[in-house]
Design a protein around this motif. Structure first.
Motif, short mmCIF file in Angstrom:
data_model
loop_
_atom_site.label_atom_id
_atom_site.label_comp_id
_atom_site.label_asym_id
_atom_site.label_seq_id
_atom_site.Cartn_x
_atom_site.Cartn_y
_atom_site.Cartn_z
N GLY A 117 -34.70 8.20 -12.12
CA GLY A 117 -34.56 9.09 -11.04
C GLY A 117 -33.42 9.92 -11.40
N LEU A 118 -32.40 9.61 -12.12
CA LEU A 118 -31.33 10.44 -12.73
C LEU A 118 -31.94 11.38 -13.43
CD1 LEU A 118 -28.37 9.62 -12.08
CD2 LEU A 118 -28.36 9.02 -14.50
N ILE A 119 -32.82 11.10 -14.48
CA ILE A 119 -33.27 11.99 -15.39
C ILE A 119 -34.03 13.23 -14.61
CG2 ILE A 119 -34.90 12.38 -17.53
CD1 ILE A 119 -34.08 9.47 -18.22
N ALA A 120 -34.93 12.75 -13.77
CA ALA A 120 -35.71 13.83 -13.20
C ALA A 120 -34.87 14.60 -12.39
CB ALA A 120 -36.69 13.09 -11.90
N ALA A 121 -33.77 14.45 -11.80
CA ALA A 121 -32.85 15.06 -10.88
C ALA A 121 -32.17 16.01 -12.03
CB ALA A 121 -31.81 14.13 -10.00
N LEU A 205 -30.27 15.07 -5.85
CA LEU A 205 -30.39 16.54 -5.68
C LEU A 205 -29.31 17.03 -4.27
CD1 LEU A 205 -34.05 17.03 -6.65
CD2 LEU A 205 -31.89 17.60 -7.73
N GLU A 206 -29.85 16.01 -3.42
CA GLU A 206 -29.01 16.42 -1.96
C GLU A 206 -27.71 16.28 -2.22
OE1 GLU A 206 -29.66 15.11 2.52
OE2 GLU A 206 -31.33 15.62 1.16
N THR A 207 -27.00 15.32 -2.93
CA THR A 207 -25.65 15.28 -2.92
C THR A 207 -25.22 16.45 -3.87
OG1 THR A 207 -26.00 13.12 -3.14
CG2 THR A 207 -23.89 13.73 -3.68
N LEU A 208 -25.85 17.02 -4.97
CA LEU A 208 -25.23 17.89 -5.88
C LEU A 208 -25.31 19.40 -5.11
CD1 LEU A 208 -27.35 17.12 -9.17
CD2 LEU A 208 -24.81 16.95 -8.76
N HIS A 209 -25.99 19.27 -4.02
CA HIS A 209 -25.93 20.60 -3.09
C HIS A 209 -24.51 20.69 -2.28
CE1 HIS A 209 -29.49 22.86 -4.00
NE2 HIS A 209 -29.93 21.78 -4.00
N GLN A 210 -23.79 19.72 -2.20
CA GLN A 210 -22.65 19.56 -1.23
C GLN A 210 -21.59 20.41 -1.55
OE1 GLN A 210 -22.65 17.41 1.41
NE2 GLN A 210 -24.94 17.06 0.98
N THR A 228 -21.49 12.57 -12.81
CA THR A 228 -21.11 10.97 -12.84
C THR A 228 -20.03 10.86 -12.00
OG1 THR A 228 -19.77 12.00 -14.82
CG2 THR A 228 -22.12 10.78 -15.13
N ARG A 229 -19.09 11.78 -12.07
CA ARG A 229 -17.68 11.21 -11.17
C ARG A 229 -17.83 11.36 -9.75
NH1 ARG A 229 -12.94 14.13 -14.73
NH2 ARG A 229 -13.37 13.55 -16.55
N HIS A 230 -18.74 12.28 -9.19
CA HIS A 230 -18.59 12.66 -7.74
C HIS A 230 -19.98 12.41 -7.33
CE1 HIS A 230 -14.44 13.92 -7.86
NE2 HIS A 230 -14.88 14.88 -9.07
N LEU A 232 -22.92 10.83 -8.06
CA LEU A 232 -23.51 9.62 -8.43
C LEU A 232 -23.27 8.75 -7.25
CD1 LEU A 232 -25.55 9.05 -10.28
CD2 LEU A 232 -24.08 7.89 -11.76
N ARG A 233 -21.76 8.40 -7.09
CA ARG A 233 -21.56 7.43 -6.14
C ARG A 233 -22.17 7.66 -4.87
NH1 ARG A 233 -15.16 6.66 -7.26
NH2 ARG A 233 -15.25 5.15 -5.69
N ASN A 234 -21.72 8.87 -4.32
CA ASN A 234 -22.29 9.06 -3.14
C ASN A 234 -23.98 9.00 -3.13
OD1 ASN A 234 -20.14 9.87 -1.19
ND2 ASN A 234 -19.74 11.07 -2.98
N ALA A 235 -24.33 9.63 -4.06
CA ALA A 235 -26.00 9.27 -4.17
C ALA A 235 -26.47 8.05 -3.97
CB ALA A 235 -26.58 10.10 -5.34
#
Lengths: 315, 273
Positions: A117-121, A205-210, A228-230, A232-235
């Motif tokens: 999933g990570l690679i796809a995102a 993907l949604e988290t990366l828009h925050q 990786t630092r911000h 991932l944990r929320n996702a």
């Protein structure tokens, strides 16, 4: 946090009570006379009467319910009518197959799905992303028991890498046991991994828009560092929910997969209980399954609230 | 507006299967009730396009008739979920925060603890296996799904200005739910309905496969797979074809659901742009 845990525990207890009432009603009240039901139409009246005595069916409904529930709580699940042994012994024996199988599948699905999933995102919109999304779309559509048959055909019949079914027991060695569970675990894990990979991708993907990711990028972090630092944990929050929910699907799904591979687990026990009309076995096993699902959901809720204070307010 | 590719692909697959089912009521290549042991286990030929099974029945005809069971069970199960679940969800949203809301949502959680397979086991243990049990088991599990989706969708609409206007105009909560909320969450329900439809097809196949669903002689995809299992070494075709039919049907519905969501949910459309 304590208040949240307490209200959740109260609702857990209520759920368990209502669930046990429903199961008791379906199994013991609807058939009329469970003893006559278990023995079939041609049973001698004396035999039915003896079984009624055996099962304690001559008491009132309330006392029967209470004795069933208190028995379940103290580990006394009744005595199987067909096996003539305590159901708890059967369960303990069968859990040695079902529990490792569910965990094996859960580990497989998680370790595959999260990186995928990570690679796809990360490579969103690329050929890799489309390939992964297409594969997972297919993985969701495949019935796991059919995939299991396919695995048997390829890896057991043609390549002869694995046996087509059965379980040697843990006495034969851990490796032998794990080997026997490998094909079933893969079959169970495929749809779960597909769902999980898709959730992982969309959540990331949604988290990366925050906004906080934009801030992190603005202060000079690279895309990878910000992820990786911000992010991932929320996702991971929705991903963890799905993993928790999947546990119950794995338990239920294992019932069917065990039948494909002739594994002596809880699933086969339930089906034997149904075909032999052994209501004692069916009743206790269904209660156990539902208990497991309710408790896992409760633990997931609590784990979340411990990790994410925002969720405690919703109690 | 450009239609999503997956919507077209998914709709095409779905229409194909529904057409095959409708056709099966008028005509199938061969009679599925008629056994012809002398022609058993034949490979594909001009007479039997996909070959025959262990009773000499035409596989293509079996697949067409089997699709009826799968689709009928799934559709009725979705219907149960919508008819009971949506009003529950709308009621919960109209009483948001109240005891009725709490009662409905906790009841939902409770049903979620009974996966449809477990419900089917309970029903079958007492009433014996049948396609009706499969419908009930899958349908009951659909109720909390639709209740949750409609409650979630309705909650956000209750906060809008035109709902306030309707309340000021003196409309009751029930009328507002029916006249203003329901039409606005219809797209959510259509998308969820497609997803539950495909899950229903999978669940029906699983239940029939383990003998908790449709009973012989009713052909169903799950039963065909169960029958084929013992012959998988000699005639894998018998197990492959029903499996591929299930995959194609479910894939079609899932693609259609995704496509519809992209089309109907402006939030996602914007995020993708």
């Amino acid at each position: 946090m304590l208040r949240f845990a307490l209200t959740r525990a109260l609702s857990l207890t209520l759920s368990l009570i209502v669930a046990s009432l429903v199961i008791f009603a379906v199994i013991e009240v609807i058939p009329g006379d469970p003893a006559a039901f278990m023995l079939g139409l041609n049973a001698a009246p004396e035999a039915v009467e003896a079984l009624r005595d055996d099962l304690g069916l001559n008491g009132s409904l309330v006392s029967r319910y209470l004795s069933w529930i208190t028995g379940m709580m103290t580990g006394d699940f009744g005595v199987s009518y067909t096996y003539r042994v305590p159901v708890s012994d059967l369960v303990a024996q069968r859990l040695q197959v079902s529990l490792p199988l569910a965990l094996y599948a859960l580990i497989l699905s998680t370790t595959i799905a999260i990186p995928v999933g990570l690679i796809a995102a990360a490579k969103r919109g690329s050929v890799t992303d489309y390939g992964i999304m297409g594969t997972t779309q297919l993985g969701i559509a495949v019935p796991n028991f059919w995939f299991a048959m396919l695995l048997v055909l390829v890896f057991a019949v043609n390549l002869r890498w694995f046996s087509a079914g059965g379980f040697p027991g843990w006495d034969a060695g851990v490796m032998a046991g794990l080997k026997a569970l490998t094909l079933p675990a893969i079959a169970l894990a495929l749809p779960q991994a597909s769902i999980l990979a898709r959730v992982m991708r969309s959540s990331l993907l949604e988290t990366l828009h925050q906004d906080y990711i934009r801030t992190a990028r603005a202060k000079g972090l690279s895309r990878r560092q910000a992820t990786t630092r911000h992010a991932l944990r929320n996702a991971m929050i929705p991903v963890l929910t799905i993993i928790g929910l999947q546990f119950s699907f794995l338990l239920a799904g294992a019932i069917i997969i065990e039948n494909v591979f002739f594994l002596p687990g809880l699933g086969r026990l339930i089906f034997q209980g149904i075909t032999q009309r052994d209501l004692v076995v069916v009743e206790s096993l269904v209660m156990l399954l539902v208990f497991a699902v309710i408790v896992v959901t409760f633990l997931v809720d609590i784990a979340y609230a411990a990790v994410d204070p925002r969720l405690r307010r919703k109690a | 507006m450009k239609l999503p590719v997956q919507l077209i692909l998914g709709a095409a697959l779905t229409v194909l299967f529904i057409a095959a089912v409708l056709l099966s009521f008028l005509w199938t290549p061969h009679d599925v009730i008629l056994l012809s042991i002398s022609e058993k286990l034949q490979g594909p030929s001009a007479k039997y396009w996909l070959g025959t099974d262990h009773f000499g029945r035409d596989l293509l005809s079996m697949l067409m008739v089997g699709a009826r069971t799968s689709i009928a069970v799934a559709i009725v199960a979705v219907g149960i979920g919508v008819i009971i679940g949506v009003p529950l969800g709308l009621t919960a949203a109209a009483n948001r925060g109240g005891w009725l809301d709490e009662l409905i949502m906790r009841g939902n959680d409770l049903i979620f603890a009974f996966p449809s397979l477990v419900i089917a086991i309970l029903i079958t243990a007492v009433f014996g296996p049948s396609a009706t049990n499969a419908i009930l088991a899958i349908g009951i599990f659909n109720i909390p799904v639709f209740a949750r989706v409609s409650r979630g969708g309705a909650l956000s609409i209750w906060t809008l200005d035109y709902i306030l206007a309707a309340r000021v105009a003196g409309k009751s909560a029930t009328r507002i739910s029916a006249e203003h909320i329901l039409p606005n969450i219809a797209n959510l329900l259509i998308v969820q309905g497609t997803i539950q439809f495909s899950l229903g097809i999978l669940a029906e196949a699983g239940l029939s496969y383990v003998g908790l669903g449709a009973q012989p002689p009713t052909p169903s995809w799950g039963r065909m797979l169960a029958d084929a299992q013992t012959m998988i070494y000699t005639t894998p075709r018998l197990a492959m074809l029903p499996g591929l039919a299930i995959i194609a049907m479910v894939l079609g519905l899932n693609l259609m659901g995704d496509g519809l969501r992209d089309l109907l949910d402006p939030r996602i459309r914007r995020a993708k742009a």
